[in-house]
Structures are given as structure tokens and as C-alpha cells.
Design an enzyme around this catalytic site. Structure first.
Site, short mmCIF file in Angstrom:
data_model
loop_
_atom_site.label_atom_id
_atom_site.label_comp_id
_atom_site.label_asym_id
_atom_site.label_seq_id
_atom_site.Cartn_x
_atom_site.Cartn_y
_atom_site.Cartn_z
CE LYS A 1 24.40 55.00 45.33
NZ LYS A 1 23.90 55.52 44.02
CE LYS B 1 16.39 61.19 47.52
NZ LYS B 1 17.44 61.65 46.59
CE LYS C 1 13.76 55.18 40.77
NZ LYS C 1 14.33 55.43 39.43
#
Length: 411
Positions: A181, A276, A279
């Protein structure tokens, strides 16, 4: 695996009755040894709890208090960013509905985690309420579970800071999700909270003296950090050192164990069977949101990525999309893996996709109806979250007191 033995308090009487809940991977048994106090309560028909438990208060809640001491505790949460999708539901929330019948459960909306990456300030409040409403619509029962918002219990942040003082920075820099991230955020431009949020996650778990934490495979590293931190703090401040400061001694924190469901722990993207369902994926086509319309669900499944192999099968590494879609069908249809394999082994994608779409739509329809009912009653949802936060705070403050006492704070 044999069914775990659980306990439930009958609403019509104060007797504890035994039952066998559905099996869960890694679920530890809650034994009832012959001659134990719990066995005595279960067998007693006179409701003479004061005789059986003279050390408890004589009020009507004594058996309940004893039960909560004996039940294992489970905590879990989902971020409120964006709409809850099928991966969140099948990988987490659907399993919560089963867990609440076996354990003492606390489920919360992790809004503090949601701000570690750039987010829409205008949407956070609404997304938080919508997520809470979906918890309830999916079957989380407030008579069995506490539902609350993470930021409404201030002890989460306080415990995070206390734990941070014992967390080596090297542990956090090794976290896989931080590396991924922070790279997306431009390295040095990433927020400090992106580095430290695993400590907040550890606080979420340890704050409630959790026995088990439902986790997907991708979250096991964060749970390991929570376990390592618990052991580190216990060694630094627990035992005789704590007792000398007026505490009870022994371990300050429990060492939580993972609960990983056998099916549905990791639902993959509709556009890439190796990623995966998320969102944060840029394309809405990659996921099915719980509030998607019937037509939109059917269209997403019709357009989802498949392969050119003949027939359908589980567990072929060369066919990740096939395994993912069959697994989703297995869960939403309520069938066994063997039943699904027998039904679908000779199907073409053109036959299977409408079957899957119908099963998903049928499964989500009552959730969508219940969601509309809940969101139409704003006062009801406010009351649920307030009461859940009160219950959580009661547990959390005890943990904070113990740790601050052991760390030498003036209380």
C-alpha cells in the site's frame, strides 16, 4: 472435525442447555467435565443458583455472568469504505452469524482503519451507518452479539498508543500490506497511520480479551503481530512485576487464535481469479456488492472472467476463476462441495452462469429487503450502536486499567 460443544442461556428459564453448533475449523471445544459447576447448572431444575454459586450475586443475572466467563470470545470488524461486497459477506459476515451461536461475539465497524488511505470525508459517516445496517441485515443478532463503531470506544486508540511503545518499528516495516500500500501511495508520501495501523488492529483484538479472531489467509500476518505483541507485553510487564504494582499478576493479555473458515475465507475477483475481491479495485465489475440490483448481479456474472476448459472443477491451479465461482455457488446454494461437483462437472459456462446468478440473487434478496427496513428506522440503528458501544467499553476499560497499572501509571 467433531462439533464443538457450546452453551446457550435459555430465554424461558435460567437453566443452561447444551447444544452442538456447526463445526468450525480451529474451533476449540468448551468442555463440560463431570461434576463441574457448569454441569451442575445444566442438570439442575430447581434454579437454585445461589446454592450452586455462593460467590456470585444473588440477582437474576448471575447465571448469565457465569456463562459469559465460560464462553470463548470472538471479535471481528469490516471497514466502512465503499459498499460491502460478496467477498466481505461470504468471507466474514456470513460466518459471524454462525459464530454468534457458539461464542460471545463483538462485531464492529472499523472506521479508524478507513482513514489510513485517502477517503471521501462526506461519505464516511453514511458508509459507517450503512455497514452497521448490513451487519444486521445479514443476520447478526443483537441479542447474541454486540455491534458498535470502533471510534465510539476510545480505548481502541488509547491501547494502540500503549502498545506502540512496545512495538519494534522493524516488525511494522516487514508487514506485506504496508509494503504494497505504501508503494501505491508513493513511498514517502504514505501516511504514518499506514505503517502503524497493524498496531491498531492488534489493539482491536487484545482490547476485548479475544480467544479467537476470524481471519482470511491474507490477514494471518496481522494476527501474528497481535499475538507477538501480546506475548511481548506480557513478558515486559506481566507476572510478578505486575503483582508488585498491586495487580493480579500473570498474563495481561490472552494470546488469540485464528478461526479460518473451511469455505469462503477468500473470495476472488470476478475479473481475475488470482486477486481477492476488493472494495479498492478500480472496476466495479470485479465485485458483487450486497446491494446490487438483480439485473446488475446477472450482468456482472454473465461478463465475469472464465476459461476455455471443458466442464467445471474445483482445485485446479490452472483454473482459479472456475474454483472461485464454484466455491461461491457452493456457499450461496447451501450445498456440499461434492453435491456441487456432481451437479456442475459436465456444465458449460453458458449453463452455469445463469445458475450462479439465480443462486446469488436468491441468497441476497432477503438481506436487501431487511436492509431497507433497518435504514428506514434511524433511531433503531442509533440505539443498537450505542448499546453495543456501552458493552464494548465495559470490557475495554478493564483491559486498559490492567495494562496501565502494569506499566506503572498513576491511577
Amino acid at each position: 472435525m467433531a462439533h464443538a460443544t457450546g452453551l446457550i442461556l435459555s430465554s424461558s428459564s435460567r437453566l443452561l442447555t447444551l447444544y452442538s453448533p456447526p463445526p468450525l475449523q480451529n474451533a476449540h471445544q468448551l468442555p463440560l467435565p463431570p461434576g463441574s459447576l457448569v454441569s451442575a447448572i445444566a442438570a439442575d431444575s430447581s434454579d437454585n443458583t445461589q446454592t450452586l454459586f455462593p460467590f456470585l450475586d444473588s440477582d437474576a443475572t448471575a447465571p448469565t455472568r457465569l456463562l459469559l466467563l465460560l464462553l470463548k470470545r470472538v471479535v471481528s470488524g469490516v471497514q466502512p469504505t465503499g459498499s460491502i461486497h460478496l467477498g466481505n459477506y461470504l468471507g466474514a459476515i456470513k460466518n459471524w452469524v454462525t459464530l454468534q451461536d457458539t461464542y460471545e461475539t463483538l462485531f464492529f465497524i472499523v472506521d479508524l482503519h478507513a482513514i489510513t488511505l485517502p477517503y471521501d470525508v462526506q461519505e464516511l459517516r453514511k458508509a459507517t451507518r450503512d455497514t452497521a445496517a448490513l451487519y444486521l441485515a445479514c443476520g447478526v443478532d443483537i441479542s447474541k452479539a454486540s455491534v458498535f463503531v470502533q471510534s465510539h470506544v476510545r480505548a481502541h486508540v488509547e491501547l494502540m498508543w500503549l502498545l506502540s511503545s512496545s512495538t519494534p518499528i522493524g516488525w511494522l516495516q516487514k508487514m506485506t500490506q504496508f509494503k504494497e500500500k505504501s508503494r501505491k501511495e508513493g513511498g514517502e508520501n504514505a501516511s504514518v497511520s499506514l505503517l502503524t495501523y497493524p498496531v491498531l488492529m492488534a489493539a482491536d483484538i487484545l482490547l476485548y480479551k479475544s480467544d479467537f479472531v476470524p481471519v482470511g489467509e491474507d490477514q494471518k500476518q496481522h494476527l501474528e503481530l497481535a499475538r507477538d505483541l501480546a506475548q511481548r507485553v506480557n513478558n515486559l510487564y506481566g507476572g510478578r512485576k505486575w503483582k508488585k504494582l498491586g495487580g493480579r499478576g500473570g498474563s495481561i493479555f490472552k494470546i488469540p487464535e485464528p478461526l479460518i473458515p473451511q469455505v469462503g475465507a477468500r473470495v476472488m475477483s470476478l475479473t481475475d481469479g488470482l486477486s481477492k475481491m476488493s472494495k479498492s479495485a478500480p472496476s466495479d465489475q470485479s465485485r458483487i456488492n450486497l446491494l446490487d440490483s438483480k439485473d446488475l448481479i446477472a450482468d456482472k456474472i454473465k461478463r465475469c472472467k472464465t476459461d476455455s476448459f471443458a466442464g467445471l472443477e474445483f482445485d485446479n491451479a490452472e483454473r482459479p476463476e472456475c474454483n472461485n465461482l464454484l466455491s461461491v455457488y457452493q456457499i450461496v446454494s447451501g450445498k456440499t462441495k461434492e453435491e456441487v461437483m456432481e451437479e456442475c462437472k459436465d456444465m458449460s459456462w453458458g449453463t452455469f452462469k445463469p445458475l450462479l446468478a439465480d443462486a446469488v440473487i436468491e441468497h441476497l434478496s432477503p438481506i436487501q429487503v431487511r436492509y431497507e427496513e433497518i435504514t428506514a428506522e434511524a433511531a433503531y440503528l442509533d440505539k443498537v450502536l450505542s448499546e453495543g458501544a456501552d458493552r464494548a467499553t465495559e470490557i475495554a476499560e478493564s483491559t486498559i486499567h490492567n495494562l496501565k497499572q502494569a506499566m506503572g501509571f498513576y491511577l
